[in-house]
Design a protein around this motif. Structure first.
Motif, PDB file in Angstrom:
ATOM      1  N   ARG A 187     -51.758  74.289 -32.918  1.00  0.00           N
ATOM      2  CA  ARG A 187     -50.579  73.733 -32.592  1.00  0.00           C
ATOM      3  C   ARG A 187     -50.826  72.752 -31.619  1.00  0.00           C
ATOM      4  NH1 ARG A 187     -46.097  77.785 -31.114  1.00  0.00           N
ATOM      5  NH2 ARG A 187     -45.052  75.937 -30.900  1.00  0.00           N
ATOM      6  N   GLN A 188     -51.913  72.522 -31.009  1.00  0.00           N
ATOM      7  CA  GLN A 188     -52.172  71.643 -29.807  1.00  0.00           C
ATOM      8  C   GLN A 188     -51.252  71.541 -28.608  1.00  0.00           C
ATOM      9  OE1 GLN A 188     -54.817  68.642 -29.640  1.00  0.00           O
ATOM     10  NE2 GLN A 188     -55.494  70.452 -30.684  1.00  0.00           N
ATOM     11  N   ASP A 189     -51.067  72.975 -28.110  1.00  0.00           N
ATOM     12  CA  ASP A 189     -49.993  73.108 -27.407  1.00  0.00           C
ATOM     13  C   ASP A 189     -50.406  74.089 -26.162  1.00  0.00           C
ATOM     14  OD1 ASP A 189     -46.864  73.002 -26.624  1.00  0.00           O
ATOM     15  OD2 ASP A 189     -47.382  75.106 -26.561  1.00  0.00           O
ATOM     16  N   SER A 226     -48.490  69.043 -24.888  1.00  0.00           N
ATOM     17  CA  SER A 226     -48.655  68.851 -26.218  1.00  0.00           C
ATOM     18  C   SER A 226     -48.551  67.407 -26.723  1.00  0.00           C
ATOM     19  CB  SER A 226     -47.628  69.812 -27.166  1.00  0.00           C
ATOM     20  OG  SER A 226     -48.192  69.562 -28.705  1.00  0.00           O
ATOM     21  N   PRO A 227     -49.439  66.867 -27.398  1.00  0.00           N
ATOM     22  CA  PRO A 227     -50.853  67.405 -27.961  1.00  0.00           C
ATOM     23  C   PRO A 227     -52.051  67.637 -26.791  1.00  0.00           C
ATOM     24  CG  PRO A 227     -50.679  65.339 -28.535  1.00  0.00           C
ATOM     25  CD  PRO A 227     -49.497  65.469 -27.911  1.00  0.00           C
ATOM     26  N   LEU A 228     -53.063  68.074 -27.120  1.00  0.00           N
ATOM     27  CA  LEU A 228     -54.024  68.356 -25.956  1.00  0.00           C
ATOM     28  C   LEU A 228     -54.681  67.045 -25.774  1.00  0.00           C
ATOM     29  CD1 LEU A 228     -55.489  71.855 -27.042  1.00  0.00           C
ATOM     30  CD2 LEU A 228     -53.671  71.369 -25.385  1.00  0.00           C
ATOM     31  N   PRO A 242     -51.570  64.608 -24.013  1.00  0.00           N
ATOM     32  CA  PRO A 242     -50.419  65.398 -23.748  1.00  0.00           C
ATOM     33  C   PRO A 242     -49.072  64.843 -23.301  1.00  0.00           C
ATOM     34  CG  PRO A 242     -52.148  65.937 -21.982  1.00  0.00           C
ATOM     35  CD  PRO A 242     -52.484  64.921 -22.768  1.00  0.00           C
TER      36      PRO A 242
END
Length: 729
Positions: A391-393, A414-416, A419
């Motif tokens: 989830r890129q979180d 989020s996202p990585l 962010p």
């Protein structure tokens, strides 16, 4: 001699002579350059690339089968653009294994290789077609006695990641390369690239073993050394040592005695990082490690930072894992201060779901800093954190105790890759001033420090803050509520609301890195202005309760520039207060008693013991280029009426204001009886000078003239009344 043996030896000698004769004839009659067109066409048909053979191909048949390829190049797929080129390559084969359909390469010598590798934005590469497997002859045995390559270069452009790297001065040397046989290999090259920026010499030495049948590969005694500069580090010296083994069929990786070291300089700081992993075993159904240790130090000119971390043995099934505890010790020492911290938490992860968690965080930080008013600080944190790569979180929920303050926080990003930070904080009460350095004494010679808003250029964040009770820069507030959003070099805080000094405040604040620029809009209602000014500015100049409205903006690289560029509007509406520094009623009373002795203007400094009371005071200001101009001052008291206009130069910290005081009452308690003769008289009062030491002046000539006019008018009125009485008799 046995005649059969004699016949046999004669036959062998004859065959050897015939074989030698055939080799000699082949070397004279066979010219490999005659096959260039067929070779070029074969490459064109098979790979859809253009092969260029600029040099002569030389063939040797005795004592080894040898092929010497001159200068050659190959194009990109379905293009004439060059993909790779080579200056020369020599290949020598052993005759006897070849007759048994076993390919034993005696030597490989390569010089001047260059290739341009590209990964496109869609993830494909310009060499995908070259990696496709062709049909293999299972009877061919792969065996190379040695390989040497030199004076070669490779470039790699990653359009998908937006970076590029180049390898030059490549030198490669190996021993025998045969299936399931260990061999020594050495490689060195110069690496240059960006994202991260790197310029470094790379050396690698190891014992290499590969078993293509079992699909097993290993390196023992790995020794990788990197020297140069990378990722902002100069004087870089990095290395990796250890043993690695990979079994492709089982999907198993084994790393033993792994040691990673990095040392370098970041600006004026010396950085040293060490990682030790005695054993890591990872397969589809098993994950086991010994304890992993990490030690990092940063030496600064005025202090030192340290980190010691260890992860207890990991256990898992290859898809998930759990570690008993992650322990981290932090330390920071610098001039006049020392900070120490600890963090502990169990660690778990799920590789399939790509989730990793710190399930039960326990952290403690203790600080001792001579530059802080309170000296020490203690912070205890508990909570949990989770990283979800799919989830890129990343998210965390924390509860903390900062000295006497209870804090709850929810954090996320989020996202990585780029962010957006989320932050929601709830604090019961906090005195921020105890953690700020003490205010320096203001000095005329002290340079104006530039404002730095560069952090806003990369900040991408939003959230809210709630504080039950707050003290900041001397100002006390309660029920503080704000919401903020940062992005594109700008920070907006709206709403910004609080209860303070018996009143309420609501409005907004904006900061912009371009300029930099600041905009403030605040509506303050029912506030007690005296304590607010005293706490905020350490100025005791005004008392009263009412409303203050501010709508201003400024820009500039320093506070002084901000003050001089200030523009906007402000308004003041107070009740039952006083203007400090001057007692106009007392000054008029003194002037009346000494009317004949005082002439011109009397100038004197403002005094903290003096004040002019009012029951109502209103004023509005138009602010341009740091100067607040007022035209409508109106103040009322039982004894006086004040009106005025003038300028408050905020940039220069000076004021020039003319107030007009009119006596309207005769209250005995305020000197009214002595001022009865001045009723209706308007006296100019000029206030001027720097904010720190203002002065005020009364115009006695104007007051005497006004008093004389009043006396003449009174006498005229008295005579008129007497005349009217005579007519009525």
């Amino acid at each position: 001699m046995n005649r059969y043996l004699k016949y046999g030896l004669t036959a062998v000698a004859g065959m050897a002579f015939l074989f030698a004769l055939l080799l000699a004839a082949a070397s004279l009659l066979l010219n490999p350059n005659d096959y260039k067109p067929q070779i070029i066409q074969l490459v064109k048909d098979k790979k859809q690339r253009t092969l260029t053979l600029a040099g002569d191909i030389r063939l040797t048949l005795f004592p080894k089968l040898g092929l010497d390829l001159g200068r050659a190049s190959i194009s990109e797929f379905q293009s004439d653009k060059e993909f790779a080129a080579i200056e020369s390559a020599r290949l020598y084969l052993s005759w006897w294994p070849l007759l048994k359909k076993e390919l034993v390469v005696d030597q490989v010598r390569v010089e001047g290789v260059r290739a341009n590798l590209v990964r496109f934005k869609d993830g494909t590469t310009n060499f995908d077609d070259l990696l496709k497997k062709e049909e293999e002859d299972k009877q061919i045995k792969f065996d190379i006695d040695s390989v040497k390559a030199g004076k070669s270069a490779l470039s790699f452009r990653d359009e998908m990641g937006g970076r590029q790297f180049a390898l030059s001065q490549i030198e490669l040397k190996t021993g025998r390369l045969a299936n399931a046989r260990p061999t020594q290999a050495e490689l060195r090259f110069y690496l240059q690239g960006d994202k991260p920026g790197i310029k470094a010499d790379v050396k690698l030495a190891t014992e290499l073993t590969f078993d293509t049948d079992a699909r097993r590969f290993s390196v023992r005694g790995l020794n990788l050394e990197i020297q140069g500069e990378a990722a902002g580090l100069s004087n870089l010296a990095a290395g990796i040592k250890g043993d690695l083994a990979f079994e492709q069929n089982a999907g198993a990786l084994l790393a033993e005695n792994l040691a990673v070291a990095l040392a370098g300089r970041k600006g004026t700081d010396d950085v040293d990082v060490r990682l030790l992993a005695p054993k890591i075993q990872w397969s589809a159904d098993k994950l086991v490690t010994d304890k992993i240790d990490l030690v990092a130090k940063v030496k600064q000119p005025r202090g030192e930072m340290g980190l010691v971390a260890n992860l207890s043995a990991l256990t898992g099934d290859g898809q998930s894992f759990r570690a008993g505890m992650l322990n981290v010790d932090l330390s920071l020492s610098r001039e006049g201060g020392e900070y120490k911290g600890k963090l502990a938490s169990p660690v778990s992860g799920d590789f399939k779901k790509k989730r990793f968690a710190l399930g039960d965080i326990r952290a403690h930080l203790a600080a001792n800093d001579e530059k802080r008013p309170a000296g020490g600080m203690k912070l205890d944190i508990s909570g949990s954190a989770e990283l979800d790569i799919e989830r890129q979180d990343v998210a965390a929920k924390l509860a903390a105790r900062l000295d006497e303050s209870a804090i709850k926080a929810s954090l996320g990003a989020s996202p990585l890759a780029n962010p957006h930070l989320r932050l929601d904080v709830d604090v019961d009460q906090i005195d921020v001033d105890r953690y700020l350095p003490p205010k320096k004494q203001e000095s005329q010679s002290q340079p104006d420090k530039p404002l730095d808003f560069t952090v806003l250029k990369t900040l991408n964040s939003s959230g809210s803050v709630k504080i039950g009770s707050l003290k900041l820069y001397g100002v006390k507030a309660s029920n503080v509520r704000l919401e903020f959003r940062a992005g594109d070099g700008r920070l907006d805080v709206s709403p910004l609301a609080a209860s303070l000094y018996q009143g309420t405040a609501s409005g907004s604040l904006s900061l912009n890195a371009a300029g930099p620029a600041v905009a403030v809009r605040q509506n303050i209602a029912g506030v007690s202005i005296g304590p607010l000014l005293k706490d905020a500015l350490d100025k005791d100049v005004l008392e009263g309760r009412g409303s203050v409205n501010i709508d201003v903006a400024a820009n500039g690289n320093a506070v002084s520039a901000m003050k001089k560029s200030l523009q906007g509007a402000a308004a003041l509406n107070l009740r039952d207060g006083a203007v400090k520094g001057i007692n106009i009623a007392a000054a008029l009373r003194e002037a009346k008693s000494r009317m004949g002795a005082l002439k011109g203007e009397k100038v004197q400094a403002a005094s903290a013991q003096e004040q002019t009371d009012f029951t109502e005071l209103t004023a509005s200001f138009s602010i341009q280029r740091g100067v607040a101009h007022n035209e409508d001052l109106a103040a009322k008291s039982p004894l006086l009426r004040l009106a005025g206009n003038g300028d408050i130069d905020i940039g220069a910290e000076r004021l020039n204001y003319l107030a007009r005081a009119t006596v309207v009452g005769t209250l005995e308690g305020q000197g009214g009886r002595e001022l009865a003769a001045l009723r209706g008289v308007t006296v100019p009062v000029r206030v001027s000078g720097p904010f720190k030491a203002p002065q005020y002046a009364l115009d006695f000539n104007a007051m005497a003239a006004e008093a004389a006019k009043q006396e003449i008018r009174k006498r005229a009125e008295d005579k008129l009344m007497e005349g009217l009485k005579g007519l009525l008799r």
